[in-house]
Design a protein around this motif. Structure first.
Motif, mmCIF file in Angstrom:
data_model
loop_
_atom_site.group_PDB
_atom_site.id
_atom_site.type_symbol
_atom_site.label_atom_id
_atom_site.label_comp_id
_atom_site.label_asym_id
_atom_site.label_seq_id
_atom_site.Cartn_x
_atom_site.Cartn_y
_atom_site.Cartn_z
ATOM 1 N N GLY A 13 -11.408 -8.639 -9.587
ATOM 2 C CA GLY A 13 -11.191 -7.403 -8.833
ATOM 3 C C GLY A 13 -10.120 -7.520 -7.763
ATOM 4 N N PHE A 34 -6.804 8.451 0.851
ATOM 5 C CA PHE A 34 -7.536 7.278 0.345
ATOM 6 C C PHE A 34 -6.723 6.653 -0.774
ATOM 7 N N ALA A 35 -7.115 5.457 -1.173
ATOM 8 C CA ALA A 35 -6.541 4.838 -2.373
ATOM 9 C C ALA A 35 -7.588 3.977 -3.045
ATOM 10 N N THR A 80 0.373 4.444 1.825
ATOM 11 C CA THR A 80 0.361 5.445 2.900
ATOM 12 C C THR A 80 1.626 5.407 3.771
ATOM 13 N N TYR A 107 -6.122 -8.729 -7.258
ATOM 14 C CA TYR A 107 -4.893 -9.154 -7.921
ATOM 15 C C TYR A 107 -3.758 -9.203 -6.914
ATOM 16 N N LEU A 147 -14.661 -0.003 -4.123
ATOM 17 C CA LEU A 147 -13.845 0.629 -5.166
ATOM 18 C C LEU A 147 -12.660 1.354 -4.556
ATOM 19 N N CYS A 148 -12.883 1.894 -3.367
ATOM 20 C CA CYS A 148 -11.901 2.814 -2.789
ATOM 21 C C CYS A 148 -11.987 2.764 -1.272
ATOM 22 N N GLU A 195 -2.690 -12.249 -2.100
ATOM 23 C CA GLU A 195 -4.085 -12.563 -1.772
ATOM 24 C C GLU A 195 -4.570 -13.630 -2.739
ATOM 25 N N GLN A 233 -2.500 1.190 -7.526
ATOM 26 C CA GLN A 233 -3.292 2.082 -6.670
ATOM 27 C C GLN A 233 -3.026 3.534 -7.035
ATOM 28 N N TYR A 268 -3.969 2.028 11.108
ATOM 29 C CA TYR A 268 -3.651 3.421 11.423
ATOM 30 C C TYR A 268 -4.836 4.380 11.500
ATOM 31 N N TYR A 269 -6.046 3.888 11.281
ATOM 32 C CA TYR A 269 -7.165 4.824 11.160
ATOM 33 C C TYR A 269 -7.762 5.320 12.477
ATOM 34 N N ARG A 323 0.152 -7.662 -3.041
ATOM 35 C CA ARG A 323 -0.386 -8.392 -1.883
ATOM 36 C C ARG A 323 -0.597 -9.836 -2.289
ATOM 37 N N TYR A 383 -5.597 9.339 9.700
ATOM 38 C CA TYR A 383 -4.581 8.578 10.439
ATOM 39 C C TYR A 383 -3.714 9.491 11.313
ATOM 40 N N GLU A 433 0.865 -1.179 0.000
ATOM 41 C CA GLU A 433 0.000 0.000 0.000
ATOM 42 C C GLU A 433 0.904 1.232 0.000
#
Ligand code: HAM
Length: 425
Positions: free
Chosen positions: A120, A306-307, A83, A122, A283-284, A115, A127, A262-263, A113, A289, A81
């Motif tokens: 949707g 955001f991303a 951030t 990958y 989507l987003c 995953e 990002q 972190y939020y 990642r 943070y 990611e």
């Protein structure tokens, strides 16, 4: 034996890449309007950055990172990611000292990642994200939300929903954390292993569990909104009132907790409600943070961002059936016949291109008919025909493929004439 592409990755081929460029143009222009500047950070970082930044107990850190030891025995990780890296750079480059605060940044690049791939989702995805670091004014929260909704709207998306929550400040979360532990502890044995280990470490993440989503205790779990203290509640109300003033619709979902540690305060996701978008509808994702910058060794400076992934953005556009004009149509195809004319077009096509005209010629030694077909395939606006006779007489033929009109002009006037014709189009 041929070698295939790794699982969870994709080639973006010509024909599709134009769609990416279209979105990139929108994001770049909108960021300019909102005064966000681009930042580019490395693809890999020290593993510790994500352990500390994203959080040790998150799925990303525990299960999904591409971590490797380099030849110097350092543990490095392909960024999952953006951030944590942007915050590292903010601290390392002392951006907190910049007189323009908050520092408003955007980025666009591959993330990784490990995953389970599905529609949707990958293992390498791109990002686009923004981070506004240095302000704790609800107006900046509203600005960041307005920016992302503006991008979707400009791209033509209509079936998107902004979902909002507040995770409150530290005090609010301590109170909420205790309430969650009290709620789940008596029956934690009925939950999955992940949830059991989350109970002590990070009970809010239980609410985000996919496996135990249907458990009755999930539905009766206390709401964070009942645990917000005065400051957090007022902050959240102010964000909402700004959004209303901006005409941005939203719904509030007190179970939206986000998967990264972190939020605090404002947390949000944008969902696609388009039919056929797929099982994953987010989507987003983003949020505030405060505390992350100081955790990364910087001063106590708040932030929000955001991303979204380009892949899901494009899937949403597809699901909503949004088409757009691709302006990469060819201006002029130069058909040549005979050895000398072919030689001549090497320079002629080059002159067209350097005059800003999209031009193409034949490199396969094709007959005239096949060259015309190639021009058709490339949707050429004009076809110029140069044969041996024309060359001797210093002339060239131009055909306007839209009107069918043909014209013979002096060869040395060709580039200029075509340039004028293109301007008229
Ligand atoms: P995130 O929710 O982990 O947040 O990811 C944000 C977005 O990245 C998702 O909503 C989705 O569009 C996309 N995404 C995530 N994983 C995948 C995947 N495997 N395949 C395709 N797309 C994916 C963050 O990453 C935070 N850094 C966002 C943020 C920025 N918060 C504050 N500033």
């Amino acid at each position: 034996m041929s070698i295939n592409i790794p699982r969870g990755t994709q080639d973006i081929l010509p024909g599709t890449v134009e769609k990416w460029q279209h979105i990139e143009k929108i994001t770049t222009e909108i960021c300019r309007n909102y005064q966000y500047k681009e930042i580019r950070t490395p693809i890999f970082e020290h593993t510790e950055l994500f352990q500390r930044g994203v959080g040790d107990t998150t799925d990303i850190v525990q299960k999904e990172m591409y971590t490797f030891t380099d030849r110097g025995d350092r543990s490095l990780t392909l960024r999952p990611e953006g951030t944590a890296a942007v915050v590292r750079s903010f601290v390392e480059n002392k951006m907190f000292g910049d007189p323009n605060q908050p520092v408003k940044l955007y980025y666009n690049g591959p993330m990784f990642r490990y995953e389970r791939p599905q529609s949707g989702r990958y293992r390498q995805f791109v990002q686009f994200g923004v981070e506004a670091i240095g302000s704790e004014d609800p107006a900046i929260d509203a600005e960041v939300l307005a920016l992302v909704m503006d991008i979707y709207k400009t791209a033509g998306l209509q079936k998107v929903e902004l979902v909002l929550n507040s995770l409150g400040d530290k005090d609010s979360r301590v109170a909420y954390r205790n309430a969650l532990i009290e709620h789940f502890q008596p029956r934690i044995g009925e939950f999955c292993e992940d949830c059991q280990s989350r109970l002590e470490k990070n009970p809010m993440r239980i609410l985000d569990c996919k496996k135990d989503r249907e458990h009755e205790l999930m539905k009766s779990a206390p709401s964070i909104l009942d645990y917000l203290n005065e400051y957090s509640r007022t902050y959240f109300e102010k964000v909402q009132s700004y959004l209303t003033a901006l005409g941005i619709d939203f719904t509030i979902d007190p179970t939206l907790v986000r998967g990264l540690d972190y939020y605090n305060h404002t947390a949000f996701e944008v969902m696609s409600r388009a039919d056929g978008f797929g099982a994953i509808t987010t989507l987003c994702g983003g949020g505030r943070y405060n505390g992350l910058v100081s955790q990364m060794g910087g001063p106590d400076v708040p932030g929000i961002g955001f991303a979204f992934s380009m892949e899901r953005f494009l899937a949403a556009m597809e699901a909503e059936g949004i088409a757009w004009e691709d302006d990469n149509r060819l201006d002029c195809y130069v058909v040549s016949l005979g050895e000398e004319a072919k030689d001549y077009t090497v320079k002629l096509v080059h002159d067209l291109r350097t005059a800003g005209i999209k031009a193409e010629r034949d490199y396969q030694n094709r007959k005239m008919k096949a060259q015309f077909k190639a021009a058709d395939r490339l949707q050429a606006r004009f076809v110029a025909i140069l044969g041996e006779d024309e060359l001797k007489e210093n002339k060239i033929n131009i055909k306007d493929m839209e009107t069918g009109e043909q014209q013979e002009i002096a060869l040395d006037q060709f580039v200029e004439t075509l340039r004028k014709k293109m301007e008229e189009k």
